[in-house]
Write a protein that holds these residues in place. Structure first.
Motif, PDB file in Angstrom:
ATOM      1  N   GLY A  17       0.792  -1.235   0.000  1.00 23.07           N
ATOM      2  CA  GLY A  17       0.000   0.000   0.000  1.00 23.07           C
ATOM      3  C   GLY A  17       0.824   1.285   0.000  1.00 23.07           C
ATOM      4  O   GLY A  17       0.315   2.341   0.370  1.00 23.07           O
ATOM      5  N   SER A  20      -0.707   3.735  -2.413  1.00 27.22           N
ATOM      6  CA  SER A  20      -2.025   4.138  -1.902  1.00 27.22           C
ATOM      7  C   SER A  20      -1.898   5.144  -0.760  1.00 27.22           C
ATOM      8  O   SER A  20      -2.683   6.097  -0.675  1.00 27.22           O
ATOM      9  CB  SER A  20      -2.800   2.908  -1.418  1.00 27.22           C
ATOM     10  OG  SER A  20      -3.011   2.026  -2.494  1.00 27.22           O
ATOM     11  N   ARG A  24      -3.194   8.877  -1.105  1.00 28.05           N
ATOM     12  CA  ARG A  24      -4.197   9.295  -0.109  1.00 28.05           C
ATOM     13  C   ARG A  24      -3.772  10.622   0.520  1.00 28.05           C
ATOM     14  O   ARG A  24      -4.567  11.542   0.676  1.00 28.05           O
ATOM     15  CB  ARG A  24      -4.368   8.196   0.937  1.00 28.05           C
ATOM     16  CG  ARG A  24      -5.062   8.601   2.195  1.00 28.05           C
ATOM     17  CD  ARG A  24      -6.459   9.093   1.986  1.00 28.05           C
ATOM     18  NE  ARG A  24      -7.445   8.043   1.844  1.00 28.05           N
ATOM     19  CZ  ARG A  24      -8.709   8.283   1.451  1.00 28.05           C
ATOM     20  NH1 ARG A  24      -9.096   9.490   1.115  1.00 28.05           N
ATOM     21  NH2 ARG A  24      -9.583   7.306   1.362  1.00 28.05           N
ATOM     22  N   PHE A  30      -8.413   7.322  -2.813  1.00 27.34           N
ATOM     23  CA  PHE A  30      -8.024   5.913  -2.697  1.00 27.34           C
ATOM     24  C   PHE A  30      -8.587   5.162  -3.888  1.00 27.34           C
ATOM     25  O   PHE A  30      -9.745   5.344  -4.248  1.00 27.34           O
ATOM     26  CB  PHE A  30      -8.564   5.291  -1.403  1.00 27.34           C
ATOM     27  CG  PHE A  30      -8.266   3.824  -1.282  1.00 27.34           C
ATOM     28  CD1 PHE A  30      -6.998   3.385  -0.915  1.00 27.34           C
ATOM     29  CD2 PHE A  30      -9.253   2.880  -1.549  1.00 27.34           C
ATOM     30  CE1 PHE A  30      -6.718   2.037  -0.813  1.00 27.34           C
ATOM     31  CE2 PHE A  30      -8.965   1.511  -1.445  1.00 27.34           C
ATOM     32  CZ  PHE A  30      -7.703   1.097  -1.066  1.00 27.34           C
ATOM     33  N   GLN A  34      -5.164   0.168  -7.525  1.00 31.96           N
ATOM     34  CA  GLN A  34      -3.947   0.956  -7.710  1.00 31.96           C
ATOM     35  C   GLN A  34      -2.954   0.191  -8.588  1.00 31.96           C
ATOM     36  O   GLN A  34      -2.642  -0.949  -8.306  1.00 31.96           O
ATOM     37  CB  GLN A  34      -3.338   1.256  -6.329  1.00 31.96           C
ATOM     38  CG  GLN A  34      -2.091   2.097  -6.350  1.00 31.96           C
ATOM     39  CD  GLN A  34      -2.318   3.448  -7.020  1.00 31.96           C
ATOM     40  OE1 GLN A  34      -3.323   4.106  -6.776  1.00 31.96           O
ATOM     41  NE2 GLN A  34      -1.407   3.823  -7.882  1.00 31.96           N
ATOM     42  N   LYS A 150      -7.155   3.113   2.842  1.00 27.89           N
ATOM     43  CA  LYS A 150      -8.547   3.023   2.384  1.00 27.89           C
ATOM     44  C   LYS A 150      -9.450   3.985   3.145  1.00 27.89           C
ATOM     45  O   LYS A 150     -10.205   4.750   2.551  1.00 27.89           O
ATOM     46  CB  LYS A 150      -9.040   1.579   2.515  1.00 27.89           C
ATOM     47  CG  LYS A 150     -10.414   1.372   1.921  1.00 27.89           C
ATOM     48  CD  LYS A 150     -10.786  -0.084   1.909  1.00 27.89           C
ATOM     49  CE  LYS A 150     -12.158  -0.257   1.255  1.00 27.89           C
ATOM     50  NZ  LYS A 150     -12.524  -1.680   1.211  1.00 27.89           N
TER      51      LYS A 150
END
Ligand code: GDP
Length: 170
Positions: A17, A20, A24, A30, A34, A150
């Motif tokens: 992540g 991400s 973010r 998000f 991705q 997320k």
């Protein structure tokens, strides 16, 4: 307006992540699909903390093994490094320890390191307890966070606390 520059690098296995978290923070978005980062991506974000302006230069590196040899190019000269693992994957936690060892050996001597367990929204799938990450971080003198790209939980905090750390060490 003048600002203080800080170089920050994201390291860790593929799919934990990293992109991400960076997206973010930088764009407030998000994406569940991705795309993998090829090589490395560079983004900047300006933030103001207590009336001081900062420009964060963020390097998001590719986690794939075939790009590993490129990593020193990105962490050299970095004031801060975030080592990311996925709390639902034991393997990514083990790999994060390898990244920390490498960074301590080959990174700048005063680099600030934060260990980050990501995907805490996946409560049912958690395999790495928070205490486990925390304990490892404490033993090795690292900052520690748990995040979700997320839900955005703790994402801003990650960057703000690191920026404050960087400032206090000057
Ligand atoms: P990278 O290879 O480390 O940069 O990982 P990516 O940012 O490409 O993310 C890999 C996958 O995990 C993507 O499908 C993301 O949508 C997903 N992902 C990233 N962060 C989170 C998170 O906090 N929670 C959940 N549930 N999924 C996430």
């Amino acid at each position: 307006m003048s600002s203080i520059n800080h170089k920050i690098v994201f390291l860790g296995e593929s799919a934990v992540g990293k992109s991400s978290l960076v997206i973010r923070f930088v764009n407030g978005k998000f994406s569940p699909s991705q795309e993998p980062t090829v090589g490395a991506a560079f983004l900047t974000k300006k933030i103001t903390i207590k009336n001081v302006n900062y420009k964060l230069q963020i390097w998001d590196t590719a986690g794939q093994e075939r790009y590993h040899s490129l990593a020193p190019m990105y962490y050299r000269g970095a004031g801060a490094a975030f080592i990311i693992y996925d709390i639902t994957s034991y393997d990514t936690f083990e790999k994060s320890k390898k990244w920390i060892e490498e960074l301590k050996k080959l990174g700048d001597p005063d680099v600030r390191i934060a260990l980050v367990g990501n995907k805490i929204d996946l409560v049912e799938e958690r395999v790495i307890e928070k205490e486990k990450g925390q304990e490892y971080a404490e033993k090795n003198g690292l900052m520690f966070f748990e995040t979700s790209a997320k839900t955005s939980e703790n994402v801003d905090k990650l960057f703000i606390e690191m920026t404050q750390q960087l400032q206090s060490s000057k």
